[in-house]
Write a protein that holds these residues in place. Structure first.
Motif, PDB file in Angstrom:
ATOM      1  N   LEU A 457       0.825  -1.209   0.000  1.00  0.00           N
ATOM      2  CA  LEU A 457       0.000   0.000   0.000  1.00  0.00           C
ATOM      3  C   LEU A 457       0.861   1.262   0.000  1.00  0.00           C
ATOM      4  CD1 LEU A 457      -2.865  -0.923   2.513  1.00  0.00           C
ATOM      5  CD2 LEU A 457      -3.101  -0.492   0.064  1.00  0.00           C
ATOM      6  N   LEU A 458       1.912   1.248   0.815  1.00  0.00           N
ATOM      7  CA  LEU A 458       2.772   2.430   0.908  1.00  0.00           C
ATOM      8  C   LEU A 458       3.506   2.701  -0.397  1.00  0.00           C
ATOM      9  CD1 LEU A 458       4.282   1.910   4.483  1.00  0.00           C
ATOM     10  CD2 LEU A 458       2.492   3.525   3.802  1.00  0.00           C
ATOM     11  N   ASN A 459       3.746   1.636  -1.177  1.00  0.00           N
ATOM     12  CA  ASN A 459       4.484   1.784  -2.419  1.00  0.00           C
ATOM     13  C   ASN A 459       3.597   2.116  -3.617  1.00  0.00           C
ATOM     14  OD1 ASN A 459       7.319   1.407  -1.798  1.00  0.00           O
ATOM     15  ND2 ASN A 459       6.769  -0.685  -1.232  1.00  0.00           N
ATOM     16  N   GLN A 460       2.284   2.243  -3.391  1.00  0.00           N
ATOM     17  CA  GLN A 460       1.424   2.700  -4.476  1.00  0.00           C
ATOM     18  C   GLN A 460       1.646   4.193  -4.709  1.00  0.00           C
ATOM     19  OE1 GLN A 460      -2.691   1.600  -3.907  1.00  0.00           O
ATOM     20  NE2 GLN A 460      -2.184  -0.558  -3.562  1.00  0.00           N
ATOM     21  N   ASP A 461       1.148   4.679  -5.846  1.00  0.00           N
ATOM     22  CA  ASP A 461       1.293   6.100  -6.170  1.00  0.00           C
ATOM     23  C   ASP A 461       0.149   6.883  -5.542  1.00  0.00           C
ATOM     24  OD1 ASP A 461       3.623   5.841  -7.729  1.00  0.00           O
ATOM     25  OD2 ASP A 461       2.440   5.138  -9.428  1.00  0.00           O
ATOM     26  N   TRP A 462       0.489   7.790  -4.629  1.00  0.00           N
ATOM     27  CA  TRP A 462      -0.520   8.595  -3.944  1.00  0.00           C
ATOM     28  C   TRP A 462      -0.301  10.073  -4.265  1.00  0.00           C
ATOM     29  CZ3 TRP A 462      -4.201   5.656  -1.930  1.00  0.00           C
ATOM     30  CH2 TRP A 462      -3.885   4.352  -1.554  1.00  0.00           C
ATOM     31  N   GLY A 463      -1.390  10.807  -4.291  1.00  0.00           N
ATOM     32  CA  GLY A 463      -1.291  12.240  -4.577  1.00  0.00           C
ATOM     33  C   GLY A 463      -1.740  12.566  -5.989  1.00  0.00           C
ATOM     34  N   SER A 464      -1.496  13.800  -6.406  1.00  0.00           N
ATOM     35  CA  SER A 464      -1.909  14.250  -7.733  1.00  0.00           C
ATOM     36  C   SER A 464      -0.976  13.690  -8.791  1.00  0.00           C
ATOM     37  CB  SER A 464      -1.888  15.784  -7.803  1.00  0.00           C
ATOM     38  OG  SER A 464      -0.549  16.247  -7.696  1.00  0.00           O
ATOM     39  N   LEU A 465      -1.420  13.723 -10.046  1.00  0.00           N
ATOM     40  CA  LEU A 465      -0.587  13.236 -11.149  1.00  0.00           C
ATOM     41  C   LEU A 465       0.692  14.054 -11.258  1.00  0.00           C
ATOM     42  CD1 LEU A 465      -0.124  11.418 -13.591  1.00  0.00           C
ATOM     43  CD2 LEU A 465      -1.476  13.024 -14.963  1.00  0.00           C
ATOM     44  N   GLU A 466       0.589  15.362 -11.025  1.00  0.00           N
ATOM     45  CA  GLU A 466       1.772  16.221 -11.128  1.00  0.00           C
ATOM     46  C   GLU A 466       2.815  15.831 -10.078  1.00  0.00           C
ATOM     47  OE1 GLU A 466      -1.348  17.232 -11.127  1.00  0.00           O
ATOM     48  OE2 GLU A 466      -1.452  17.822 -13.250  1.00  0.00           O
ATOM     49  N   SER A 467       2.352  15.580  -8.846  1.00  0.00           N
ATOM     50  CA  SER A 467       3.308  15.234  -7.791  1.00  0.00           C
ATOM     51  C   SER A 467       3.910  13.850  -8.043  1.00  0.00           C
ATOM     52  CB  SER A 467       2.623  15.272  -6.420  1.00  0.00           C
ATOM     53  OG  SER A 467       1.619  14.283  -6.317  1.00  0.00           O
ATOM     54  N   ILE A 468       3.115  12.928  -8.566  1.00  0.00           N
ATOM     55  CA  ILE A 468       3.609  11.576  -8.860  1.00  0.00           C
ATOM     56  C   ILE A 468       4.645  11.631  -9.975  1.00  0.00           C
ATOM     57  CG2 ILE A 468       2.948   9.304  -9.756  1.00  0.00           C
ATOM     58  CD1 ILE A 468       0.201   9.762  -8.371  1.00  0.00           C
ATOM     59  N   LYS A 469       4.342  12.428 -11.014  1.00  0.00           N
ATOM     60  CA  LYS A 469       5.298  12.583 -12.121  1.00  0.00           C
ATOM     61  C   LYS A 469       6.596  13.210 -11.640  1.00  0.00           C
ATOM     62  CE  LYS A 469       2.608  12.896 -16.395  1.00  0.00           C
ATOM     63  NZ  LYS A 469       2.255  13.782 -17.521  1.00  0.00           N
ATOM     64  N   ALA A 470       6.466  14.225 -10.781  1.00  0.00           N
ATOM     65  CA  ALA A 470       7.654  14.905 -10.269  1.00  0.00           C
ATOM     66  C   ALA A 470       8.553  13.936  -9.509  1.00  0.00           C
ATOM     67  CB  ALA A 470       7.240  16.075  -9.378  1.00  0.00           C
ATOM     68  N   LYS A 471       7.939  13.068  -8.698  1.00  0.00           N
ATOM     69  CA  LYS A 471       8.717  12.062  -7.960  1.00  0.00           C
ATOM     70  C   LYS A 471       9.387  11.092  -8.911  1.00  0.00           C
ATOM     71  CE  LYS A 471       5.691  12.160  -3.887  1.00  0.00           C
ATOM     72  NZ  LYS A 471       4.659  11.406  -3.128  1.00  0.00           N
ATOM     73  N   MET A 472       8.679  10.696  -9.956  1.00  0.00           N
ATOM     74  CA  MET A 472       9.233   9.752 -10.924  1.00  0.00           C
ATOM     75  C   MET A 472      10.412  10.374 -11.666  1.00  0.00           C
ATOM     76  SD  MET A 472       9.147   6.807 -12.400  1.00  0.00           S
ATOM     77  CE  MET A 472       9.659   6.019 -13.943  1.00  0.00           C
TER      78      MET A 472
END
Length: 504
Positions: A457-472
């Motif tokens: 669960l912790l390793n799923q992508d959480w938050g907005s698409l912009e924040s997820i993309k930024a992390k990636m």
């Protein structure tokens, strides 16, 4: 009918000869027959031939049973459903009165595998040529289960189908590939213990209609309603699909009114033009589903996360200058999209029923399955339990909603979690999933795999698409820099070794 059998030839073969072949094949062993009936012209002609052949046997020779099976996906074109139901009822009534060994059956998909349970419930995108998830779930599996049940009971069965070689080159190849030398039978491609028999495989389109319009239906009535339906719609038919080698519905064919694999439903358009204007509601709804399959529209209709809770990327690699934008592969339909579509579907259904049409566009059992899918949706759990509210809004009454379908959270809980999540910087959905996990394992003596589930669960992508993309992007960039560091260190070591050689 007798005069027609004696005087008529089809595909260069006397019709009486074909009837005798059917009788001989029926009498030569104890294998029960399963006749596929889709409601179209080819399967109707095939069923009629078998029915006539068995009628003409002596009562003592009618010793083994013949099952007539029709597959209802629950989203068939309404007029076709009406015709199929009529034939199924007539066959059962006439066979009982005439003491013929026939029984007609309709099979349907499991309620958690129907079109609406998958599309509205799980959020599956409308089917396309590249993602045709519907055929196996809705057609192949129910029919295969029926046939395999008979194989289990009797050892082997013969499946009689209305497939014709003229229909397509691929079908002709499949027919030839599985034919048993010296026999009228073929081995079924995927069902062990099942053989197929195709009595009209060499017939032409004109042969089929000449036969159907040249004699009454042996179970009563005639085939002129079927002819009128084809004439008005300019359509072919969807065959009874029993494996992945059988072509499913194509252009201008009767089939599911929701089908988005084709660009236009010419059959429905033809019926509307011929006066069935009420079908325009279904056509418009189907057009909206089709619009959601157009690549440019996908982001508007579909979540950026897959049902796994992760964002999938079409291009994971980023250029050195980080100028390449990450392209995501869309996931299921947004919950709001599914809710809006269900509201529209129920509105259309109620309107048609108020006009006196006995039509169900979606079954109550499907609504129960969809409600459960919404409550426990992996990305957008429906804490407000909106489906009963939507149904009440349209129909003004309640169905028998089971309390155990309710999720662990109410809308008040959701609001509180969102408030706390915003305060502490934790996605409310993540907190909800962790609490749900705890509740699911409450009372267990051993919580095997608890930590791995928490980690997942912790390793799923959480938050907005912009924040997820930024992390990636940051993660990818960091990996590249690390790779450069490693390369730089290795080069220094190589240079040091070369220097040692030169100075010694």
């Amino acid at each position: 009918m007798d005069e027609m059998l004696v005087e008529t030839s089809m595909a260069g073969r006397p019709l009486l000869d074909l009837i005798q072949e059917i009788q001989t094949l029926y009498l030569e062993d104890e294998k029960p027959w399963v006749v596929g009936f889709s409601g179209g012209k080819d399967s109707t002609a095939t069923l009629s031939l078998v029915y006539v052949a068995i009628q003409k046997l002596k009562p003592a020779e009618r010793r083994k049973h013949i099952y007539v099976i029709s597959s209802d996906t629950l989203v068939e074109t309404p007029m076709v459903v009406g015709m199929i139901d009529g034939v199924v009822n007539q066959v059962n009534l006439h066979a009982k009165q005439s003491k013929l060994p026939f029984s007609a059956h309709k099979v349907t998909p499991q309620m958690d595998q129907t079109f609406w349970s998958n599309l509205l419930g799980k959020g599956y995108p409308a089917p396309t040529q590249s993602f045709r998830w519907c055929t196996e779930r809705m057609k192949i599996n129910p029919v295969s289960e029926f046939i395999l049940d008979k194989v289990t009971r009797f050892g082997e069965v013969i499946v009689v189908l209305g497939a014709r070689s003229e229909e397509s080159a691929s079908r002709a190849q499949v027919i030839a590939k599985h034919r048993i030398d010296g026999s009228s039978l073929s081995r079924h491609a995927s069902l062990p213990g099942a053989f197929t028999y195709l009595p009209i495989q060499d017939w032409t389109f004109d042969d089929v209609w000449m036969y159907l319009l040249g004699a009454p239906a042996p179970w009563g009535g005639d085939h002129f309603e079927l002819f009128d339906l084809y004439k008005d719609s300019n359509a072919g038919e969807c065959p009874l699909v029993i494996d992945t080698n059988t072509p499913s519905c194509g252009n201008s064919r009767f089939g599911c009114w929701t089908c988005t694999v084709v660009t236009k439903d010419r059959a429905m358009e033809g019926l509307i033009e011929s006066g069935e204007t009420w079908l325009q509601h279904l056509k418009d709804f189907r057009s909206e589903l089709y619009e959601s399959t157009i690549p440019a529209n996908k982001d508007r209709y579909r979540n950026f996360k897959r049902r796994t809770g992760k964002v999938h990327y079409a291009n994971k690699a980023i250029n050195d200058d980080s100028s390449t934008e990450l392209k995501t592969i869309p996931g299921p339909y947004w919950m709001k999209t599914r809710q809006d579509w269900l509201r529209k579907l129920l509105t259309i259904e109620k309107k048609l029923r108020d006009e006196g049409r006995d039509i169900r566009l979606i079954q109550p059992e499907e609504l129960y399955a969809i409600r459960r899918e919404w409550m426990f949706d992996p990305n957008e759990p429906d804490w407000a339990d909106s489906l009963p509210q939507i149904y009440r809004e349209i129909y003004g009454v309640d169905l028998n909603w089971a309390d155990q379908d309710a999720g662990a959270f109410t809308q008040a809980d959701a609001d509180l979690l969102k408030e706390l999540g915003a305060e502490h910087g934790v996605p409310a959905e993540l907190a909800m999933k962790l609490i749900e996990l705890e509740l699911s394992m409450d009372g267990l003596g051993r919580r095997v795999g608890m930590m791995s589930k928490v980690d997942s669960l912790l390793n799923q992508d959480w938050g907005s698409l912009e924040s997820i993309k930024a992390k990636m992007e940051a993660s990818t960039h960091k990996s590249k820099l690390k790779g450069l560091d490693v390369g730089y260190d290795d080069k220094l070591k190589e240079l040091a070794k070369e220097y040692e050689k030169l100075t010694n």
